[in-house]
Design a protein around this motif. Sequence first.
Motif, PDB file in Angstrom:
ATOM      1  N   GLY A 109       0.790  -1.237   0.000  1.00  0.00           N
ATOM      2  CA  GLY A 109       0.000   0.000   0.000  1.00  0.00           C
ATOM      3  C   GLY A 109       0.819   1.282   0.000  1.00  0.00           C
ATOM      4  N   SER A 110       2.134   1.182   0.100  1.00  0.00           N
ATOM      5  CA  SER A 110       2.953   2.401   0.245  1.00  0.00           C
ATOM      6  C   SER A 110       3.072   3.189  -1.064  1.00  0.00           C
ATOM      7  N   HIS A 111       2.577   2.619  -2.175  1.00  0.00           N
ATOM      8  CA  HIS A 111       2.576   3.388  -3.438  1.00  0.00           C
ATOM      9  C   HIS A 111       1.556   4.523  -3.369  1.00  0.00           C
ATOM     10  N   LEU A 112       0.700   4.507  -2.345  1.00  0.00           N
ATOM     11  CA  LEU A 112      -0.311   5.558  -2.222  1.00  0.00           C
ATOM     12  C   LEU A 112       0.164   6.677  -1.290  1.00  0.00           C
ATOM     13  N   TRP A 113       1.331   6.512  -0.701  1.00  0.00           N
ATOM     14  CA  TRP A 113       1.842   7.522   0.234  1.00  0.00           C
ATOM     15  C   TRP A 113       2.189   8.815  -0.506  1.00  0.00           C
ATOM     16  N   GLY A 114       2.134   9.931   0.238  1.00  0.00           N
ATOM     17  CA  GLY A 114       2.562  11.221  -0.294  1.00  0.00           C
ATOM     18  C   GLY A 114       4.036  11.478  -0.009  1.00  0.00           C
ATOM     19  N   GLU A 115       4.507  12.649  -0.418  1.00  0.00           N
ATOM     20  CA  GLU A 115       5.917  13.035  -0.230  1.00  0.00           C
ATOM     21  C   GLU A 115       6.336  13.044   1.238  1.00  0.00           C
ATOM     22  N   ASP A 116       5.348  13.335   2.107  1.00  0.00           N
ATOM     23  CA  ASP A 116       5.661  13.543   3.520  1.00  0.00           C
ATOM     24  C   ASP A 116       5.872  12.239   4.276  1.00  0.00           C
ATOM     25  N   ARG A 117       5.674  11.097   3.606  1.00  0.00           N
ATOM     26  CA  ARG A 117       5.776   9.833   4.346  1.00  0.00           C
ATOM     27  C   ARG A 117       6.898   8.965   3.781  1.00  0.00           C
ATOM     28  N   VAL A 118       7.827   8.554   4.653  1.00  0.00           N
ATOM     29  CA  VAL A 118       8.915   7.637   4.256  1.00  0.00           C
ATOM     30  C   VAL A 118       9.042   6.581   5.352  1.00  0.00           C
ATOM     31  N   PRO A 119       9.580   5.410   5.031  1.00  0.00           N
ATOM     32  CA  PRO A 119       9.814   4.428   6.098  1.00  0.00           C
ATOM     33  C   PRO A 119      10.750   5.030   7.142  1.00  0.00           C
ATOM     34  N   LYS A 120      10.370   4.933   8.414  1.00  0.00           N
ATOM     35  CA  LYS A 120      11.125   5.632   9.476  1.00  0.00           C
ATOM     36  C   LYS A 120      12.050   4.690  10.238  1.00  0.00           C
ATOM     37  N   GLY A 121      13.184   5.249  10.694  1.00  0.00           N
ATOM     38  CA  GLY A 121      14.059   4.503  11.585  1.00  0.00           C
ATOM     39  C   GLY A 121      14.950   3.513  10.860  1.00  0.00           C
ATOM     40  N   VAL A 122      15.063   3.635   9.543  1.00  0.00           N
ATOM     41  CA  VAL A 122      15.938   2.727   8.782  1.00  0.00           C
ATOM     42  C   VAL A 122      16.895   3.561   7.940  1.00  0.00           C
ATOM     43  N   LEU A 123      17.923   2.913   7.440  1.00  0.00           N
ATOM     44  CA  LEU A 123      18.891   3.568   6.561  1.00  0.00           C
ATOM     45  C   LEU A 123      18.173   4.297   5.431  1.00  0.00           C
ATOM     46  N   GLU A 124      18.543   5.546   5.194  1.00  0.00           N
ATOM     47  CA  GLU A 124      17.863   6.296   4.133  1.00  0.00           C
ATOM     48  C   GLU A 124      18.636   6.211   2.822  1.00  0.00           C
ATOM     49  N   LEU A 125      17.914   6.467   1.732  1.00  0.00           N
ATOM     50  CA  LEU A 125      18.477   6.262   0.399  1.00  0.00           C
ATOM     51  C   LEU A 125      19.730   7.114   0.163  1.00  0.00           C
ATOM     52  N   ASP A 126      19.678   8.399   0.558  1.00  0.00           N
ATOM     53  CA  ASP A 126      20.836   9.279   0.349  1.00  0.00           C
ATOM     54  C   ASP A 126      22.065   8.744   1.075  1.00  0.00           C
ATOM     55  N   GLU A 127      21.820   8.249   2.311  1.00  0.00           N
ATOM     56  CA  GLU A 127      22.942   7.694   3.087  1.00  0.00           C
ATOM     57  C   GLU A 127      23.520   6.486   2.364  1.00  0.00           C
ATOM     58  N   ALA A 128      22.643   5.681   1.770  1.00  0.00           N
ATOM     59  CA  ALA A 128      23.097   4.460   1.093  1.00  0.00           C
ATOM     60  C   ALA A 128      23.928   4.798  -0.143  1.00  0.00           C
ATOM     61  N   PHE A 129      23.518   5.824  -0.889  1.00  0.00           N
ATOM     62  CA  PHE A 129      24.261   6.224  -2.086  1.00  0.00           C
ATOM     63  C   PHE A 129      25.617   6.828  -1.727  1.00  0.00           C
ATOM     64  N   GLN A 130      25.620   7.568  -0.577  1.00  0.00           N
ATOM     65  CA  GLN A 130      26.862   8.255  -0.212  1.00  0.00           C
ATOM     66  C   GLN A 130      27.852   7.335   0.503  1.00  0.00           C
ATOM     67  N   SER A 131      27.367   6.153   0.884  1.00  0.00           N
ATOM     68  CA  SER A 131      28.220   5.231   1.618  1.00  0.00           C
ATOM     69  C   SER A 131      29.034   4.405   0.619  1.00  0.00           C
ATOM     70  N   HIS A 132      30.324   4.766   0.453  1.00  0.00           N
ATOM     71  CA  HIS A 132      31.162   4.095  -0.551  1.00  0.00           C
ATOM     72  C   HIS A 132      32.076   3.030   0.044  1.00  0.00           C
ATOM     73  N   GLN A 133      32.052   2.914   1.378  1.00  0.00           N
ATOM     74  CA  GLN A 133      32.894   1.912   2.047  1.00  0.00           C
ATOM     75  C   GLN A 133      32.004   1.060   2.928  1.00  0.00           C
TER      76      GLN A 133
END
Length: 278
Positions: A145-169
């Motif tokens: 059901g998360s395809h219906l979420w708006g911009e203001d809602r993201v999974p909380k308390g887990v690694l975020e996408l930006d952190e994952a992209f910036q993590s090179h090691q």
Amino acid sequence: MDHAALIETMKTRGYVILENLMPEREVQTARDVLDPIFAGGPTGRNQFEGFKTQRIYSLPKLSPALWPFFMHEDVLKVVKPLLWDDCLITAALAANVLPGEQPQAFHIDDGFYPIPRPRPAFSVGAIWAMDDFTFENGATQLIPGSHLWGEDRVPKGVLELDEAFQSHQPGGKTGWGDPEGDEIIAAEMPRGSVLIFMGNLWHRAGGNVTGKARLGIFPQYCAAWARTQENFFLSIPKETVAEMPPELQALLGYNIHPPFMGHAGGFHPLKTLPPKRG
Ligand SMILES: O=C(O)CCC(=O)C(=O)O
């Protein structure tokens, strides 16, 4: 197969699983192509790609044995109506999640189209299980059901996408842990099955705590009017495209989306291909 019912489930829940859709012979023939390439091949360049995950892109260039995974009739009968009735392949990869890999960051696949959510999905993904997918070996995890979420809602308390992209090691913040308060489903399915999910559904590859790799073939489709992630005109030689069935050529962009999107210097793009061999 009741494609209309599957499309309704896609709209409400965001995903469906079609079990045992690809015959074992096709699965094994594709593995015979991919396994030697993966043997000893490199792993990902950041946490998102996965430090213990191997990826190959632009798969249709490698062998006709991979083509059926990109043009399966039942998959396209679900995908196309969700994408304005015409689609392109936007990404064509295989992901081999090795033992010890941690879960990926949760993400959506069409987030780079800059139109705020909630909105329709601009892409739909399919993941073919080339091994049995289990929770333990890294089956894709989804938030129904998360395809219906708006911009203001993201999974909380887990690694975020930006952190994952910036993590090179390896060794930074890990993907282990579940989002607070959201139900997660692991797409457990036997080898030869396919998971189909909306491009705006939050999901991630799971972690692999077994001793064996988990291989998935991952065609993603986008609306035919949207820009594709992979540039297949540059990554797949025209001589290879010339040998493909017309349906696959069209999915790779050798087609016109009415009235004239995709023309090549005023001509149908198929006219740019060399003659078929033999
Ligand atoms: O391999 C999987 O299960 C999912 C991978 C994925 O979502 C991605 O790489 O975008």
